[in-house]
Enzyme design. Sequence first.
Site, PDB file in Angstrom:
ATOM      1  N   ASN A 153       0.783  -1.242   0.000  1.00 52.64           N
ATOM      2  CA  ASN A 153       0.000   0.000   0.000  1.00 52.64           C
ATOM      3  C   ASN A 153       0.816   1.294   0.000  1.00 52.64           C
ATOM      4  O   ASN A 153       0.303   2.341  -0.377  1.00 52.64           O
ATOM      5  CB  ASN A 153      -1.031  -0.011   1.138  1.00 52.64           C
ATOM      6  CG  ASN A 153      -0.415  -0.077   2.497  1.00 52.64           C
ATOM      7  OD1 ASN A 153       0.742  -0.481   2.660  1.00 52.64           O
ATOM      8  ND2 ASN A 153      -1.162   0.313   3.516  1.00 52.64           N
ATOM      9  N   LYS A 176      12.765  -7.468  -0.218  1.00 54.16           N
ATOM     10  CA  LYS A 176      11.690  -8.172  -0.936  1.00 54.16           C
ATOM     11  C   LYS A 176      10.428  -7.301  -0.858  1.00 54.16           C
ATOM     12  O   LYS A 176       9.782  -7.214   0.181  1.00 54.16           O
ATOM     13  CB  LYS A 176      11.494  -9.536  -0.266  1.00 54.16           C
ATOM     14  CG  LYS A 176      10.080 -10.104  -0.291  1.00 54.16           C
ATOM     15  CD  LYS A 176       9.672 -10.670  -1.628  1.00 54.16           C
ATOM     16  CE  LYS A 176       8.222 -11.123  -1.577  1.00 54.16           C
ATOM     17  NZ  LYS A 176       7.293 -10.202  -2.232  1.00 54.16           N
ATOM     18  N   ASP A 214      10.249 -19.721   2.771  1.00 47.34           N
ATOM     19  CA  ASP A 214      11.164 -20.529   3.570  1.00 47.34           C
ATOM     20  C   ASP A 214      12.622 -20.158   3.344  1.00 47.34           C
ATOM     21  O   ASP A 214      13.372 -19.960   4.276  1.00 47.34           O
ATOM     22  CB  ASP A 214      10.941 -22.016   3.309  1.00 47.34           C
ATOM     23  CG  ASP A 214       9.654 -22.484   3.970  1.00 47.34           C
ATOM     24  OD1 ASP A 214       9.194 -21.761   4.886  1.00 47.34           O
ATOM     25  OD2 ASP A 214       9.102 -23.507   3.559  1.00 47.34           O
ATOM     26  N   GLU A 249       5.599  -4.018  11.642  1.00 48.68           N
ATOM     27  CA  GLU A 249       4.442  -3.114  11.604  1.00 48.68           C
ATOM     28  C   GLU A 249       3.323  -3.925  10.985  1.00 48.68           C
ATOM     29  O   GLU A 249       3.438  -4.336   9.824  1.00 48.68           O
ATOM     30  CB  GLU A 249       4.709  -1.927  10.689  1.00 48.68           C
ATOM     31  CG  GLU A 249       5.908  -1.096  11.061  1.00 48.68           C
ATOM     32  CD  GLU A 249       6.164   0.008  10.043  1.00 48.68           C
ATOM     33  OE1 GLU A 249       6.508   1.099  10.479  1.00 48.68           O
ATOM     34  OE2 GLU A 249       6.033  -0.221   8.827  1.00 48.68           O
ATOM     35  N   ARG A 282      -5.159   1.758   4.355  1.00 50.38           N
ATOM     36  CA  ARG A 282      -4.015   2.249   5.143  1.00 50.38           C
ATOM     37  C   ARG A 282      -4.051   1.529   6.484  1.00 50.38           C
ATOM     38  O   ARG A 282      -5.138   1.300   7.034  1.00 50.38           O
ATOM     39  CB  ARG A 282      -4.109   3.767   5.377  1.00 50.38           C
ATOM     40  CG  ARG A 282      -4.012   4.589   4.110  1.00 50.38           C
ATOM     41  CD  ARG A 282      -4.485   6.026   4.300  1.00 50.38           C
ATOM     42  NE  ARG A 282      -3.927   6.642   5.495  1.00 50.38           N
ATOM     43  CZ  ARG A 282      -4.651   7.033   6.543  1.00 50.38           C
ATOM     44  NH1 ARG A 282      -5.966   6.879   6.586  1.00 50.38           N
ATOM     45  NH2 ARG A 282      -4.064   7.587   7.573  1.00 50.38           N
ATOM     46  N   CYS A 283      -2.868   1.204   6.992  1.00 52.82           N
ATOM     47  CA  CYS A 283      -2.849   0.541   8.303  1.00 52.82           C
ATOM     48  C   CYS A 283      -3.537   1.419   9.337  1.00 52.82           C
ATOM     49  O   CYS A 283      -4.199   0.938  10.248  1.00 52.82           O
ATOM     50  CB  CYS A 283      -1.417   0.236   8.724  1.00 52.82           C
ATOM     51  SG  CYS A 283      -0.363   1.682   8.783  1.00 52.82           S
ATOM     52  N   GLU A 377      -9.764  -6.681  10.290  1.00 58.79           N
ATOM     53  CA  GLU A 377      -9.294  -5.511   9.540  1.00 58.79           C
ATOM     54  C   GLU A 377      -9.865  -5.556   8.122  1.00 58.79           C
ATOM     55  O   GLU A 377      -9.407  -6.337   7.288  1.00 58.79           O
ATOM     56  CB  GLU A 377      -7.760  -5.519   9.485  1.00 58.79           C
ATOM     57  CG  GLU A 377      -7.204  -4.250   8.891  1.00 58.79           C
ATOM     58  CD  GLU A 377      -5.692  -4.291   8.672  1.00 58.79           C
ATOM     59  OE1 GLU A 377      -5.135  -5.363   8.391  1.00 58.79           O
ATOM     60  OE2 GLU A 377      -5.086  -3.207   8.754  1.00 58.79           O
TER      61      GLU A 377
HETATM   62  P1  NAP Z   1       0.803  -9.026   3.297  1.00 59.45           P
HETATM   63  O1  NAP Z   1      -0.072  -9.810   2.422  1.00 59.45           O
HETATM   64  O2  NAP Z   1       1.037  -9.507   4.678  1.00 59.45           O
HETATM   65  O3  NAP Z   1       2.214  -8.891   2.517  1.00 59.45           O
HETATM   66  C1  NAP Z   1       3.262  -8.134   3.050  1.00 59.45           C
HETATM   67  C2  NAP Z   1       4.573  -8.630   2.473  1.00 59.45           C
HETATM   68  O4  NAP Z   1       4.831  -9.953   2.932  1.00 59.45           O
HETATM   69  C3  NAP Z   1       4.596  -8.697   0.950  1.00 59.45           C
HETATM   70  O5  NAP Z   1       5.875  -8.363   0.494  1.00 59.45           O
HETATM   71  C4  NAP Z   1       4.306 -10.163   0.692  1.00 59.45           C
HETATM   72  O6  NAP Z   1       4.778 -10.623  -0.567  1.00 59.45           O
HETATM   73  C5  NAP Z   1       5.091 -10.800   1.824  1.00 59.45           C
HETATM   74  N1  NAP Z   1       4.653 -12.149   2.171  1.00 59.45           N
HETATM   75  C6  NAP Z   1       3.432 -12.706   2.015  1.00 59.45           C
HETATM   76  N2  NAP Z   1       3.430 -13.961   2.517  1.00 59.45           N
HETATM   77  C7  NAP Z   1       4.673 -14.189   2.989  1.00 59.45           C
HETATM   78  C8  NAP Z   1       5.283 -15.293   3.636  1.00 59.45           C
HETATM   79  N3  NAP Z   1       4.615 -16.411   3.902  1.00 59.45           N
HETATM   80  N4  NAP Z   1       6.583 -15.190   4.008  1.00 59.45           N
HETATM   81  C9  NAP Z   1       7.282 -14.066   3.749  1.00 59.45           C
HETATM   82  N5  NAP Z   1       6.752 -12.979   3.143  1.00 59.45           N
HETATM   83  C10 NAP Z   1       5.467 -13.048   2.784  1.00 59.45           C
HETATM   84  O7  NAP Z   1       0.296  -7.513   3.428  1.00 59.45           O
HETATM   85  P2  NAP Z   1      -0.213  -6.517   2.300  1.00 59.45           P
HETATM   86  O8  NAP Z   1      -1.532  -6.984   1.814  1.00 59.45           O
HETATM   87  O9  NAP Z   1       0.869  -6.259   1.322  1.00 59.45           O
HETATM   88  O10 NAP Z   1      -0.410  -5.165   3.144  1.00 59.45           O
HETATM   89  C11 NAP Z   1      -1.575  -4.899   3.884  1.00 59.45           C
HETATM   90  C12 NAP Z   1      -1.371  -5.214   5.346  1.00 59.45           C
HETATM   91  O11 NAP Z   1      -0.226  -4.559   5.830  1.00 59.45           O
HETATM   92  C13 NAP Z   1      -2.519  -4.708   6.208  1.00 59.45           C
HETATM   93  O12 NAP Z   1      -2.772  -5.646   7.211  1.00 59.45           O
HETATM   94  C14 NAP Z   1      -1.964  -3.420   6.797  1.00 59.45           C
HETATM   95  O13 NAP Z   1      -2.578  -3.010   7.993  1.00 59.45           O
HETATM   96  C15 NAP Z   1      -0.539  -3.800   6.996  1.00 59.45           C
HETATM   97  N6  NAP Z   1       0.293  -2.600   7.061  1.00 59.45           N
HETATM   98  C16 NAP Z   1       0.735  -2.205   8.274  1.00 59.45           C
HETATM   99  C17 NAP Z   1       1.466  -1.041   8.386  1.00 59.45           C
HETATM  100  C18 NAP Z   1       1.944  -0.533   9.712  1.00 59.45           C
HETATM  101  O14 NAP Z   1       2.761   0.361   9.685  1.00 59.45           O
HETATM  102  N7  NAP Z   1       1.487  -1.048  10.829  1.00 59.45           N
HETATM  103  C19 NAP Z   1       1.754  -0.298   7.244  1.00 59.45           C
HETATM  104  C20 NAP Z   1       1.279  -0.741   6.018  1.00 59.45           C
HETATM  105  C21 NAP Z   1       0.544  -1.904   5.921  1.00 59.45           C
HETATM  106  P3  NAP Z   1       3.735 -10.879  -1.778  1.00 59.45           P
HETATM  107  O15 NAP Z   1       3.187  -9.546  -2.123  1.00 59.45           O
HETATM  108  O16 NAP Z   1       4.594 -11.477  -2.818  1.00 59.45           O
HETATM  109  O17 NAP Z   1       2.691 -11.805  -1.261  1.00 59.45           O
HETATM  110  O1  G3H Z   2      -0.477   1.770   5.858  1.00 59.26           O
HETATM  111  C1  G3H Z   2       0.157   2.317   6.734  1.00 59.26           C
HETATM  112  C2  G3H Z   2       0.887   3.577   6.499  1.00 59.26           C
HETATM  113  O2  G3H Z   2       2.034   3.588   7.285  1.00 59.26           O
HETATM  114  C3  G3H Z   2      -0.048   4.723   6.784  1.00 59.26           C
HETATM  115  O3  G3H Z   2       0.558   5.948   6.666  1.00 59.26           O
HETATM  116  O4  G3H Z   2      -1.039   7.151   8.164  1.00 59.26           O
HETATM  117  O5  G3H Z   2       0.662   8.384   6.856  1.00 59.26           O
HETATM  118  O6  G3H Z   2      -1.279   7.333   5.700  1.00 59.26           O
HETATM  119  P1  G3H Z   2      -0.334   7.272   6.852  1.00 59.26           P
END
Ligand code: NAP
Ligand code: G3H
Length: 474
Positions: A153, A176, A214, A249, A282-283, A377
């Site tokens: 995102n 990655k 892995d 995060e 957004r998270c 979420e």
């Molecule tokens: P995601 O599906 O968990 O993927 C995140 C990353 O992990 C991607 O690079 C993904 O690669 C990789 N990945 C997936 N499965 C994996 C595995 N088994 N082992 C190692 N890596 C793996 O998350 P997303 O959909 O990209 O992002 C949305 C989520 O991120 C939401 O839950 C959001 O709240 C959270 N987020 C949190 C923050 C924060 O600051 N707290 C900020 C932004 C987003 P692939 O794309 O190749 O699957």
């Molecule tokens: O998705 C999570 C991002 O860190 C959110 O950033 O609150 O500045 O839009 P933001």
Amino acid sequence: MLIGKYKILGKEYKTKDYVEILNPSTNTSYAKVPALKKELVDKIYQFASNKQIEWENKTISERAVYLKKWADLIEKNKEKLAKLIVNEVAKNYQDSLIEVERSVTYIRYTIEEMYRINLEARTSEQFYDGKKDKIALIQRKPYGVILIISPFNFPINLVISKIAPALISGNVCVFKPATQGSFVAIELIKLWEQTKAEDGIINLITGRGREISDYLVTHPLINFINFTGSTNVGKEIASKAKMIPIIMELGGKDAAIIIDGANLEKASDEIIKGAFSYSGQRCTAIKRVFVDKKNKEILEKLLLSKIKKLKIGLPQDNADIIPLIDQKSLKYQEELLSDLNQKAKILIGNKKDIKNNIFYPTLVTNVLSTDRLAKEEQFGPILPIITYDNFDHLIKIHNDTSFGLQASIFARDLNNLFKIAEKLEVGTINFNKKSQRGPDNFPFIGYKDSGLGTQGIKNSILAMTKEKVIIINI
Ligand code: NAP
Ligand code: G3H
């Protein structure tokens, strides 16, 4: 179709194995990027590890030369990068441009912060016999090879926020990116190559996370993992990583809390921005609203009228509600809405445009804290409204989720703010504003299932370095 090509082990990489990226707005093929296999990933870790000491041995100023050049190049190419974000992750152009500009500032501030953090001194005089006979010089040493895994995102900002602090403090990176976002990542790394930094400082690896997990996550040469993404994937990585230090995060379920006396006009503006910008992906998006019975109806009316004014469309037209990242997410929105309690009422929305992958902004009232929509979420444009009876009830139902990223309290009275803020199980409370990460130099921390460790420029440098203490005995 675009083909993402980049250098591996210092040479342009050629392969027949690719991962395909779809354009979220059309569900058609957009680009393809290499899918790396184990043998190559092993070599990349070895290559990165071999380069690390040399990079660490440079001074901060020497490392900063490359980071400054990178920031300048990103700034110069900001419109191009923003357009790539628009196409690959369907963020609107205006927000994409802000993301790039914010990342440039991030890099520049990181360099300044590293000079401030570099060395600390303490004396012994408050301990033992009160003598001033010991001075500790505390340096920050890099961990070595940092594995960085980023989400879709914020394909620039959440990459820079890891790479810049890692590099300035003497680490090298194996990076990655999310598959959806990896074409942008390749362009970002090509700009790094233009700084003429040696090969091996940032090492890109593309491929589907779950397929390469892995050998990506468990390699013996990894010294630290910096991950941003969903809680489920974060937990999986943490369990595989064993003794490797880690910072995460993860997901959020940020609440907007209305306290009697709040300015509802302003609060509703903030809630709309917080819940619906980038279609809630957004998270820190506002993912639930808690309101007392007295203010419920008026708040609902305000939210409803403002939702009707949201622009729904494509990201290049600067729409607020844009296509969701994939069809899975679209289905998930429907799934959450099909699982509501009997009294819940959808006030607007619950409509989709399959062709463009758009889910319409949706407002649901009478949601109970036991509904899935109140706990999971959604990462989409649905906003549940939950009513509370009194402050004790509010705290109880607010904390009844596994997430703990941020919350927003809308109130007139500061006493109420502190009374409630103290009891919310979240890392950050925003007063009379939507929840949001940053400014990027503020600490950013998720409690419970929302994270592990603290980010934010200074905190990220501290997290990815360890103390080395030299004691001078006088
Ligand atoms: P995601 O599906 O968990 O993927 C995140 C990353 O992990 C991607 O690079 C993904 O690669 C990789 N990945 C997936 N499965 C994996 C595995 N088994 N082992 C190692 N890596 C793996 O998350 P997303 O959909 O990209 O992002 C949305 C989520 O991120 C939401 O839950 C959001 O709240 C959270 N987020 C949190 C923050 C924060 O600051 N707290 C900020 C932004 C987003 P692939 O794309 O190749 O699957
Ligand atoms: O998705 C999570 C991002 O860190 C959110 O950033 O609150 O500045 O839009 P933001």
